[in-house]
Design an enzyme around this catalytic site. Structure first.
Site, short mmCIF file in Angstrom:
data_model
loop_
_atom_site.label_atom_id
_atom_site.label_comp_id
_atom_site.label_asym_id
_atom_site.label_seq_id
_atom_site.Cartn_x
_atom_site.Cartn_y
_atom_site.Cartn_z
N ASN A 1 0.80 -1.23 0.00
CA ASN A 1 0.00 0.00 0.00
C ASN A 1 0.83 1.28 0.00
O ASN A 1 0.30 2.36 -0.18
CB ASN A 1 -0.90 0.03 1.24
CG ASN A 1 -1.97 -1.03 1.17
OD1 ASN A 1 -2.33 -1.49 0.09
ND2 ASN A 1 -2.48 -1.43 2.32
N LYS B 1 3.83 4.09 -1.07
CA LYS B 1 4.28 4.71 -2.32
C LYS B 1 5.65 4.18 -2.74
O LYS B 1 6.49 3.92 -1.89
CB LYS B 1 4.36 6.22 -2.11
CG LYS B 1 4.91 6.99 -3.29
CD LYS B 1 4.80 8.47 -3.04
CE LYS B 1 5.68 9.28 -3.98
NZ LYS B 1 5.30 9.10 -5.38
N LYS C 1 6.09 1.93 -5.73
CA LYS C 1 6.06 0.72 -6.56
C LYS C 1 6.44 1.06 -8.00
O LYS C 1 7.31 0.43 -8.59
CB LYS C 1 4.67 0.08 -6.50
CG LYS C 1 4.27 -0.34 -5.09
CD LYS C 1 2.87 -0.88 -5.02
CE LYS C 1 1.79 0.18 -5.16
NZ LYS C 1 1.74 1.12 -4.00
N THR C 2 5.78 2.05 -8.55
CA THR C 2 6.05 2.42 -9.94
C THR C 2 7.40 3.12 -10.05
O THR C 2 8.18 2.83 -10.97
CB THR C 2 4.93 3.34 -10.48
OG1 THR C 2 3.70 2.62 -10.40
CG2 THR C 2 5.19 3.75 -11.91
N THR C 3 7.69 4.01 -9.11
CA THR C 3 8.95 4.76 -9.23
C THR C 3 10.17 3.85 -9.05
O THR C 3 11.19 4.08 -9.69
CB THR C 3 8.98 5.95 -8.24
OG1 THR C 3 8.52 5.50 -6.97
CG2 THR C 3 8.12 7.09 -8.72
N ARG D 1 18.28 2.80 -14.80
CA ARG D 1 19.58 2.16 -14.57
C ARG D 1 19.95 1.25 -15.74
O ARG D 1 21.08 1.28 -16.25
CB ARG D 1 19.49 1.35 -13.28
CG ARG D 1 20.72 0.56 -12.95
CD ARG D 1 20.54 -0.16 -11.63
NE ARG D 1 20.90 0.69 -10.50
CZ ARG D 1 20.66 0.39 -9.23
NH1 ARG D 1 20.02 -0.72 -8.92
NH2 ARG D 1 21.04 1.20 -8.27
N PHE E 1 -8.91 4.52 -14.63
CA PHE E 1 -9.65 3.82 -13.58
C PHE E 1 -9.29 4.30 -12.17
O PHE E 1 -8.13 4.50 -11.85
CB PHE E 1 -9.35 2.32 -13.69
CG PHE E 1 -9.76 1.50 -12.50
CD1 PHE E 1 -11.05 1.00 -12.41
CD2 PHE E 1 -8.86 1.22 -11.47
CE1 PHE E 1 -11.43 0.22 -11.32
CE2 PHE E 1 -9.24 0.44 -10.39
CZ PHE E 1 -10.52 -0.06 -10.31
N TRP F 1 -11.03 3.67 -7.93
CA TRP F 1 -12.01 2.83 -7.22
C TRP F 1 -13.42 3.40 -7.33
O TRP F 1 -14.39 2.75 -7.00
CB TRP F 1 -11.59 2.61 -5.76
CG TRP F 1 -11.31 3.88 -5.01
CD1 TRP F 1 -10.11 4.53 -4.94
CD2 TRP F 1 -12.24 4.65 -4.25
NE1 TRP F 1 -10.24 5.66 -4.18
CE2 TRP F 1 -11.54 5.75 -3.74
CE3 TRP F 1 -13.60 4.52 -3.95
CZ2 TRP F 1 -12.13 6.73 -2.95
CZ3 TRP F 1 -14.19 5.49 -3.15
CH2 TRP F 1 -13.46 6.58 -2.67
N GLU G 1 1.01 -1.47 -12.71
CA GLU G 1 -0.37 -1.60 -12.20
C GLU G 1 -1.07 -2.84 -12.76
O GLU G 1 -2.30 -2.88 -12.86
CB GLU G 1 -1.23 -0.35 -12.51
CG GLU G 1 -0.55 1.00 -12.37
CD GLU G 1 -0.26 1.42 -10.94
OE1 GLU G 1 -0.69 0.69 -10.03
OE2 GLU G 1 0.38 2.45 -10.74
P1 ATP Z 1 4.62 5.90 -7.28
O1 ATP Z 1 4.10 5.92 -8.70
O2 ATP Z 1 4.76 7.28 -6.75
O3 ATP Z 1 5.84 5.06 -7.13
P2 ATP Z 1 2.98 3.75 -6.38
O4 ATP Z 1 3.13 3.16 -7.73
O5 ATP Z 1 3.61 3.01 -5.25
O6 ATP Z 1 3.50 5.24 -6.39
P3 ATP Z 1 0.13 3.62 -6.63
O7 ATP Z 1 -0.59 2.60 -5.82
O8 ATP Z 1 0.33 3.38 -8.08
O9 ATP Z 1 1.52 3.96 -5.93
O10 ATP Z 1 -0.57 4.97 -6.36
C1 ATP Z 1 -0.45 6.06 -7.17
C2 ATP Z 1 -0.69 7.31 -6.38
O11 ATP Z 1 -1.31 7.07 -5.12
C3 ATP Z 1 0.60 8.03 -6.07
O12 ATP Z 1 0.37 9.38 -6.38
C4 ATP Z 1 0.83 7.84 -4.61
O13 ATP Z 1 1.47 8.91 -3.97
C5 ATP Z 1 -0.55 7.67 -4.07
N1 ATP Z 1 -0.48 6.83 -2.90
C6 ATP Z 1 0.30 5.75 -2.72
N2 ATP Z 1 0.16 5.24 -1.48
C7 ATP Z 1 -0.75 6.01 -0.85
C8 ATP Z 1 -1.34 6.02 0.45
N3 ATP Z 1 -1.03 5.10 1.34
N4 ATP Z 1 -2.26 6.97 0.73
C9 ATP Z 1 -2.60 7.88 -0.18
N5 ATP Z 1 -2.08 7.94 -1.43
C10 ATP Z 1 -1.17 7.03 -1.77
MG MG Z 2 1.95 2.84 -9.33
#
Ligand code: ATP
Ligand code: MG
Length: 188
Positions: free
Chosen positions: A27, A29, A31-33, A41, A82, A84, A119
């Site tokens: 949950n 932040k 994952k994508t970055t 790299r 998309f 929720w 995703e």
């Molecule tokens: P990032 O792309 O920044 O690496 P992510 O891929 O881990 O994030 P996602 O689940 O894809 O996260 O969510 C995308 C967005 O939701 C991002 O803008 C991120 O900051 C936000 N987000 C992630 N975790 C949380 C959280 N626990 N509460 C609120 N927003 C969140």
């Molecule tokens: Mg993501």
């Protein structure tokens, strides 16, 4: 001493090269970055890298899309943005299934060194794409191809097959804790 031995052993251990299945889930932040960090790299090593994004709008033009364009890295998004709150899941799921066809073709083409499916866990979690089919395709890929899958709720079958799984955990998040909305360069 015990630890030193372990490190010593791992350095001296057999030099195995293997295309990894990497999963960034959880949950928190990052994952994508984190996946984009690997892309960056590997690009620096002249490896062939590409990213397919699920759910994000087909026309998404975030910082990563702009950077990838400048670097010549293909990032292809296919989705209708998309969330929720989305109501028209028929369109969302159809686009995800279509994007999976693109991913399959790329994975089986053997042309790339690293492919990111961003995703991708959501279409699996919601049952739009069968996990068994994904595992079949991954098993058929060329042995040195690394695949990175990101997103929350990674299915257990995928975790079982993966080589590297990281679960991002929220300690603090500016939106959750302070109501600070997404900011350019940090989130998009
Ligand atoms: P990032 O792309 O920044 O690496 P992510 O891929 O881990 O994030 P996602 O689940 O894809 O996260 O969510 C995308 C967005 O939701 C991002 O803008 C991120 O900051 C936000 N987000 C992630 N975790 C949380 C959280 N626990 N509460 C609120 N927003 C969140
Ligand atoms: Mg993501």
């Amino acid at each position: 001493m015990e630890r030193e031995n372990q490190i010593h052993q791992s350095v001296k251990g057999p030099h195995i090269k293997k295309g990894l299945l990497i999963i960034n889930t959880g949950n928190g932040k990052g994952k994508t970055t984190a996946a984009l960090g690997v892309l960056f790299r590997a690009w620096g090593r002249d490896m062939k890298v590409r990213m397919f994004q699920f759910l994000k709008h087909t026309t998404a033009h975030f910082g990563e899309h702009r950077a990838a364009k400048k670097l010549g890295i293909p990032i292809q998004a296919m989705g209708d943005g998309f969330t929720w709150r989305s109501k028209d899941l028929a369109t969302t799921s159809a686009l995800a299934v279509q994007q999976w066809e693109n991913c399959k073709a790329a994975i089986l083409s053997g042309e790339d060194d690293i492919i990111i499916l961003d995703e991708f866990t959501y279409p699996l979690h919601y049952g739009w794409i069968p996990v068994v089919e994904v595992l079949e395709v991954l098993q058929q890929r060329r042995p040195l191809l690394h695949v990175i899958i990101t997103g929350r709720y990674a299915p257990q079958e995928l975790i079982d097959y993966a080589d590297l799984v990281t679960e991002m955990q929220v300690v603090k998040h500016p939106y959750r804790d302070q109501g600070i909305r997404a900011q350019a360069g940090i989130e998009f």
